[in-house]
Design an enzyme around this catalytic site. Structure first.
Site, PDB file in Angstrom:
ATOM      1  N   MET A   1      42.733  40.151  31.949  1.00 25.02           N
ATOM      2  CA  MET A   1      43.551  41.211  31.359  1.00 25.02           C
ATOM      3  C   MET A   1      43.588  41.109  29.837  1.00 25.02           C
ATOM      4  O   MET A   1      43.791  42.118  29.163  1.00 25.02           O
ATOM      5  CB  MET A   1      44.970  41.179  31.937  1.00 25.02           C
TER       6      MET A   1
ATOM      7  N   GLY B   1      40.467  35.073  33.230  1.00 24.14           N
ATOM      8  CA  GLY B   1      39.194  34.936  33.932  1.00 24.14           C
ATOM      9  C   GLY B   1      39.035  33.637  34.692  1.00 24.14           C
ATOM     10  O   GLY B   1      38.086  33.485  35.450  1.00 24.14           O
TER      11      GLY B   1
ATOM     12  N   VAL C   1      40.466  39.919  39.061  1.00 24.50           N
ATOM     13  CA  VAL C   1      41.025  39.940  37.712  1.00 24.50           C
ATOM     14  C   VAL C   1      42.228  38.999  37.656  1.00 24.50           C
ATOM     15  O   VAL C   1      43.015  38.928  38.603  1.00 24.50           O
ATOM     16  CB  VAL C   1      41.495  41.372  37.348  1.00 24.50           C
ATOM     17  N   CYS C   2      42.376  38.293  36.536  1.00 26.83           N
ATOM     18  CA  CYS C   2      43.582  37.499  36.279  1.00 26.83           C
ATOM     19  C   CYS C   2      43.926  37.663  34.797  1.00 26.83           C
ATOM     20  O   CYS C   2      43.544  38.656  34.179  1.00 26.83           O
ATOM     21  CB  CYS C   2      43.385  36.038  36.675  1.00 26.83           C
ATOM     22  N   ALA C   3      44.604  36.707  34.204  1.00 25.82           N
ATOM     23  CA  ALA C   3      44.978  36.816  32.794  1.00 25.82           C
ATOM     24  C   ALA C   3      43.790  36.569  31.866  1.00 25.82           C
ATOM     25  O   ALA C   3      43.578  37.302  30.902  1.00 25.82           O
ATOM     26  CB  ALA C   3      46.113  35.847  32.474  1.00 25.82           C
TER      27      ALA C   3
END
Length: 118
Positions: free
Chosen positions: A102, A78, A74-76
């Site tokens: 996120m 994708g 997961v990141c901000a």
């Protein structure tokens, strides 16, 4: 012959969306969620139970991960998690990318936890 896209960017990675991840976290085998953002981003809100593995430290910290469990990156948005997923798959891990990151988790109104990693 491989297509040009695969030659430039590698094979496409498997993805799941925020709803699918939320379901997996509630039911059955819980995947390991790794958040590949930077610590300051993680502190502003992350998925409960997610482990902080900044993308720039992932190579040196892979040994902390189990190859027997599914890993969701997961990141901000994708993008970084897509890179992390490719790195993990190449190293033999069962990893998938949460598309939308996120941003999509928050858009689905799923809970986030604030603060540092435990």
């Amino acid at each position: 012959m491989k297509n040009l896209f695969e030659l430039l960017f590698g094979k496409p990675v498997s993805t799941i969306n925020a709803i699918e991840l939320n379901d997996r976290l509630k039911n059955g085998k819980r995947p390991v969620v790794i958040d590949v953002r930077q610590p300051d981003e993680y502190r502003t809100g992350h998925i409960a139970g997610a482990k902080l593995f900044p993308l720039n430290k992932l190579n040196s910290r892979m040994k902390e991960l189990s190859q027997s469990r599914e890993i969701v990156c997961v990141c901000a948005s994708g993008n970084r998690s897509g890179s992390a997923t490719r790195m993990l798959v190449k190293a033999g891990f069962n990893a998938v990318n949460m598309k939308g990151g996120m941003s999509s988790w928050r858009q689905a109104n799923f809970p986030t936890k604030k603060g540092d990693a435990a």
